[in-house]
Design a protein around this motif. Sequence first.
Motif, PDB file in Angstrom:
ATOM      1  N   GLY A 132      48.164  29.498  30.152  1.00  0.00           N
ATOM      2  CA  GLY A 132      49.296  30.382  30.363  1.00  0.00           C
ATOM      3  C   GLY A 132      50.246  29.782  31.387  1.00  0.00           C
ATOM      4  N   LEU A 133      51.443  29.403  30.941  1.00  0.00           N
ATOM      5  CA  LEU A 133      52.416  28.752  31.819  1.00  0.00           C
ATOM      6  C   LEU A 133      53.659  29.624  31.976  1.00  0.00           C
ATOM      7  CD1 LEU A 133      52.081  25.111  30.489  1.00  0.00           C
ATOM      8  CD2 LEU A 133      51.051  26.076  32.556  1.00  0.00           C
ATOM      9  N   GLY A 134      53.440  30.911  32.105  1.00  0.00           N
ATOM     10  CA  GLY A 134      54.534  31.836  32.349  1.00  0.00           C
ATOM     11  C   GLY A 134      54.874  31.882  33.815  1.00  0.00           C
ATOM     12  N   SER A 135      55.297  33.046  34.296  1.00  0.00           N
ATOM     13  CA  SER A 135      55.736  33.170  35.683  1.00  0.00           C
ATOM     14  C   SER A 135      54.610  32.881  36.667  1.00  0.00           C
ATOM     15  CB  SER A 135      56.307  34.562  35.927  1.00  0.00           C
ATOM     16  OG  SER A 135      55.389  35.561  35.519  1.00  0.00           O
ATOM     17  N   ILE A 140      51.780  28.251  39.869  1.00  0.00           N
ATOM     18  CA  ILE A 140      50.491  27.773  40.361  1.00  0.00           C
ATOM     19  C   ILE A 140      50.322  26.284  40.063  1.00  0.00           C
ATOM     20  CG2 ILE A 140      47.997  27.971  40.042  1.00  0.00           C
ATOM     21  CD1 ILE A 140      48.562  31.003  39.472  1.00  0.00           C
ATOM     22  N   ALA A 141      50.733  25.857  38.868  1.00  0.00           N
ATOM     23  CA  ALA A 141      50.627  24.443  38.503  1.00  0.00           C
ATOM     24  C   ALA A 141      51.407  23.561  39.470  1.00  0.00           C
ATOM     25  CB  ALA A 141      51.139  24.238  37.075  1.00  0.00           C
ATOM     26  N   ILE A 142      52.616  23.970  39.783  1.00  0.00           N
ATOM     27  CA  ILE A 142      53.466  23.161  40.670  1.00  0.00           C
ATOM     28  C   ILE A 142      52.911  23.143  42.089  1.00  0.00           C
ATOM     29  CG2 ILE A 142      55.768  22.996  41.685  1.00  0.00           C
ATOM     30  CD1 ILE A 142      56.805  24.183  39.002  1.00  0.00           C
ATOM     31  N   GLU A 143      52.415  24.289  42.575  1.00  0.00           N
ATOM     32  CA  GLU A 143      51.850  24.328  43.924  1.00  0.00           C
ATOM     33  C   GLU A 143      50.610  23.445  44.031  1.00  0.00           C
ATOM     34  OE1 GLU A 143      52.992  25.645  46.753  1.00  0.00           O
ATOM     35  OE2 GLU A 143      54.802  26.139  45.601  1.00  0.00           O
ATOM     36  N   LEU A 144      49.768  23.448  43.021  1.00  0.00           N
ATOM     37  CA  LEU A 144      48.587  22.598  43.055  1.00  0.00           C
ATOM     38  C   LEU A 144      48.972  21.120  42.968  1.00  0.00           C
ATOM     39  CD1 LEU A 144      46.066  24.593  40.809  1.00  0.00           C
ATOM     40  CD2 LEU A 144      46.231  24.534  43.312  1.00  0.00           C
ATOM     41  N   ALA A 145      50.028  20.827  42.219  1.00  0.00           N
ATOM     42  CA  ALA A 145      50.521  19.447  42.159  1.00  0.00           C
ATOM     43  C   ALA A 145      51.024  19.006  43.528  1.00  0.00           C
ATOM     44  CB  ALA A 145      51.632  19.332  41.115  1.00  0.00           C
ATOM     45  N   LYS A 146      51.743  19.880  44.207  1.00  0.00           N
ATOM     46  CA  LYS A 146      52.255  19.553  45.539  1.00  0.00           C
ATOM     47  C   LYS A 146      51.124  19.363  46.543  1.00  0.00           C
ATOM     48  CE  LYS A 146      55.237  23.006  45.889  1.00  0.00           C
ATOM     49  NZ  LYS A 146      56.347  23.845  46.436  1.00  0.00           N
ATOM     50  N   ILE A 221      42.226  28.198  35.575  1.00  0.00           N
ATOM     51  CA  ILE A 221      43.153  29.258  35.955  1.00  0.00           C
ATOM     52  C   ILE A 221      43.528  30.035  34.703  1.00  0.00           C
ATOM     53  CG2 ILE A 221      45.389  29.820  36.981  1.00  0.00           C
ATOM     54  CD1 ILE A 221      43.544  28.539  38.973  1.00  0.00           C
ATOM     55  N   CYS A 222      43.255  31.329  34.710  1.00  0.00           N
ATOM     56  CA  CYS A 222      43.659  32.185  33.600  1.00  0.00           C
ATOM     57  C   CYS A 222      44.899  32.952  34.021  1.00  0.00           C
ATOM     58  CB  CYS A 222      42.539  33.139  33.225  1.00  0.00           C
ATOM     59  SG  CYS A 222      43.013  34.289  31.907  1.00  0.00           S
ATOM     60  N   ALA A 223      46.039  32.579  33.461  1.00  0.00           N
ATOM     61  CA  ALA A 223      47.314  33.221  33.795  1.00  0.00           C
ATOM     62  C   ALA A 223      47.989  33.717  32.527  1.00  0.00           C
ATOM     63  CB  ALA A 223      48.217  32.244  34.546  1.00  0.00           C
ATOM     64  N   THR A 224      47.175  34.201  31.595  1.00  0.00           N
ATOM     65  CA  THR A 224      47.713  34.699  30.340  1.00  0.00           C
ATOM     66  C   THR A 224      48.144  36.154  30.497  1.00  0.00           C
ATOM     67  OG1 THR A 224      45.587  35.492  29.502  1.00  0.00           O
ATOM     68  CG2 THR A 224      46.132  33.186  29.115  1.00  0.00           C
ATOM     69  N   ASN A 322      50.363  33.267  45.282  1.00  0.00           N
ATOM     70  CA  ASN A 322      49.911  32.611  46.504  1.00  0.00           C
ATOM     71  C   ASN A 322      48.414  32.804  46.711  1.00  0.00           C
ATOM     72  OD1 ASN A 322      50.463  31.200  49.071  1.00  0.00           O
ATOM     73  ND2 ASN A 322      49.935  33.158  49.999  1.00  0.00           N
ATOM     74  N   MET A 323      47.916  34.009  46.448  1.00  0.00           N
ATOM     75  CA  MET A 323      46.481  34.247  46.578  1.00  0.00           C
ATOM     76  C   MET A 323      45.706  33.381  45.583  1.00  0.00           C
ATOM     77  SD  MET A 323      43.817  35.644  47.900  1.00  0.00           S
ATOM     78  CE  MET A 323      44.209  37.111  48.864  1.00  0.00           C
ATOM     79  N   MET A 324      46.214  33.261  44.363  1.00  0.00           N
ATOM     80  CA  MET A 324      45.536  32.437  43.366  1.00  0.00           C
ATOM     81  C   MET A 324      45.521  30.979  43.788  1.00  0.00           C
ATOM     82  SD  MET A 324      46.937  34.229  39.856  1.00  0.00           S
ATOM     83  CE  MET A 324      45.860  33.292  38.741  1.00  0.00           C
ATOM     84  N   VAL A 325      46.608  30.507  44.387  1.00  0.00           N
ATOM     85  CA  VAL A 325      46.663  29.121  44.862  1.00  0.00           C
ATOM     86  C   VAL A 325      45.677  28.911  46.008  1.00  0.00           C
ATOM     87  CG1 VAL A 325      48.121  27.405  46.010  1.00  0.00           C
ATOM     88  CG2 VAL A 325      49.026  28.729  44.097  1.00  0.00           C
ATOM     89  N   LYS A 326      45.645  29.856  46.960  1.00  0.00           N
ATOM     90  CA  LYS A 326      44.733  29.744  48.097  1.00  0.00           C
ATOM     91  C   LYS A 326      43.279  29.679  47.618  1.00  0.00           C
ATOM     92  CE  LYS A 326      47.533  30.155  51.735  1.00  0.00           C
ATOM     93  NZ  LYS A 326      47.648  29.093  52.768  1.00  0.00           N
ATOM     94  N   LEU A 327      42.926  30.591  46.713  1.00  0.00           N
ATOM     95  CA  LEU A 327      41.570  30.588  46.179  1.00  0.00           C
ATOM     96  C   LEU A 327      41.267  29.286  45.443  1.00  0.00           C
ATOM     97  CD1 LEU A 327      41.369  34.255  44.854  1.00  0.00           C
ATOM     98  CD2 LEU A 327      39.976  33.290  46.697  1.00  0.00           C
ATOM     99  N   SER A 328      42.252  28.787  44.696  1.00  0.00           N
ATOM    100  CA  SER A 328      42.060  27.540  43.946  1.00  0.00           C
ATOM    101  C   SER A 328      41.797  26.366  44.875  1.00  0.00           C
ATOM    102  CB  SER A 328      43.298  27.257  43.076  1.00  0.00           C
ATOM    103  OG  SER A 328      43.504  28.269  42.125  1.00  0.00           O
ATOM    104  N   LEU A 329      42.611  26.224  45.901  1.00  0.00           N
ATOM    105  CA  LEU A 329      42.454  25.108  46.834  1.00  0.00           C
ATOM    106  C   LEU A 329      41.130  25.217  47.586  1.00  0.00           C
ATOM    107  CD1 LEU A 329      46.086  24.819  48.245  1.00  0.00           C
ATOM    108  CD2 LEU A 329      44.969  23.331  46.590  1.00  0.00           C
TER     109      LEU A 329
END
Length: 424
Positions: A132-135, A140-146, A221-224, A322-329
């Motif tokens: 899922g590459l919506g909002s 999230i993809a870009i933040e993880l890339a950064k 990451i499930c963002a559907t 942001n919470m999803m990114v924090k948990l991912s990292l």
Amino acid sequence: MEDYKAPIIYLSGEEMESFSNQSETAVLGHSYEWEGERVVHLHVHPVLHSYGAQGKVMFSKSSIENYDSSQLTGVSYFVCDNVGSIEVFECIEDKWQKRHVNFIPSHQELYSRNKGILEINILEKKRVMIVGLGSFGSQIAIELAKAGVGSFSLFDFDRVELHNLARHTCTINDLGRLKTDAIYDAIKGKNPYANIEKYPIDINDDLQLLNEEIAKSDLVICATDNNKSRFNLSEALVKQQHTGIFGRAVTRAEGGDVFRYRPGGPCYCCLIGAGFYDPNIDEITDVASARRDGRIPAYASEEDANAMVQVGLSADIEPICNMMVKLSLMELSRGSNSGIKCLESELVYDYYMWANRRERRHASWAPLPNAANRPTILRWYGARIPKDDQCPLCSKKQMILEEGQEFEKGLGDNLEGVDINELL
């Protein structure tokens, strides 16, 4: 006096290192110039989705004096790599002028400012699967890339449309493009060394591929925006025993929630229960997909259907992303001595809830100034979710779920120590 007309030139250090190590003594490369800005990027290999005015550049291991004019016809720039000493020339009125060059550093140096907070040498070896590459998924993809994550697999069958732009990372110039292509470019723009695989498909149509990709990933990451894909992802995560993070917004992004699945713990099905088939629980952001999965009935007129698609502000989904990114990292860095290790003792819950506004399901929440111990907006609430002994996905009985079958337990039964009815 500085020549203010001279271009600002960028060159990839890793590309030049690769050229130095190959047997060819000269190759014809590509220049890309932002029109009117005199900013030029020189590449040995063509850029997949190029930008700016294109030109030719000669990369050579011999000095420019060894070439005659016929050999450089149509060439705008000349890069000489003479045993690690690199010089760049620009052709101005058939004369070659030496220019200053800025080097794009290696991936280690590119994210050097993250050191001490994140372990870049660990993240660059991690693979994240984003469905899922919506909002949500796009940000999230870009933040993880950064942050320096080195490998991605991207899933989304949709294209960028006008209604996406209010909250999406894509711009009006991306209209009509596959979201997988657009986010590929966005990731490469932040981390040119990332490895990316694109799957412009509906994962519900290829469950074998879904399981294969989960098996190769360190985090999913499930963002559907629909429960069918969440169920299939949850089932595959339990089967593959891989960690996954689920996130969503509810109506008009008045709030949202995040769930983290860890192998052996409660799965998304334990949390949501009968909500897997509740058409009123998800935010509707796309008329076409909502008609397909029944959230907008077939008999609804276009006017009524469009009225149902009332998305919230981009700022409303930022806290959830942001919470999803924090948990991912945190999950990707788990076990390393990084600067975010302290989060492991903070983000201990399975489920997190956030509210943006005191309306609808959050109307009874207390005003922020005098909330005291009552639930209020603009703060996170966490809860531990018990495993459901009757869960059709992760219980020992492994019951078979028929689509449309209801569960005995729902969301309100599963939040241990939290009055979910009051919160919602």
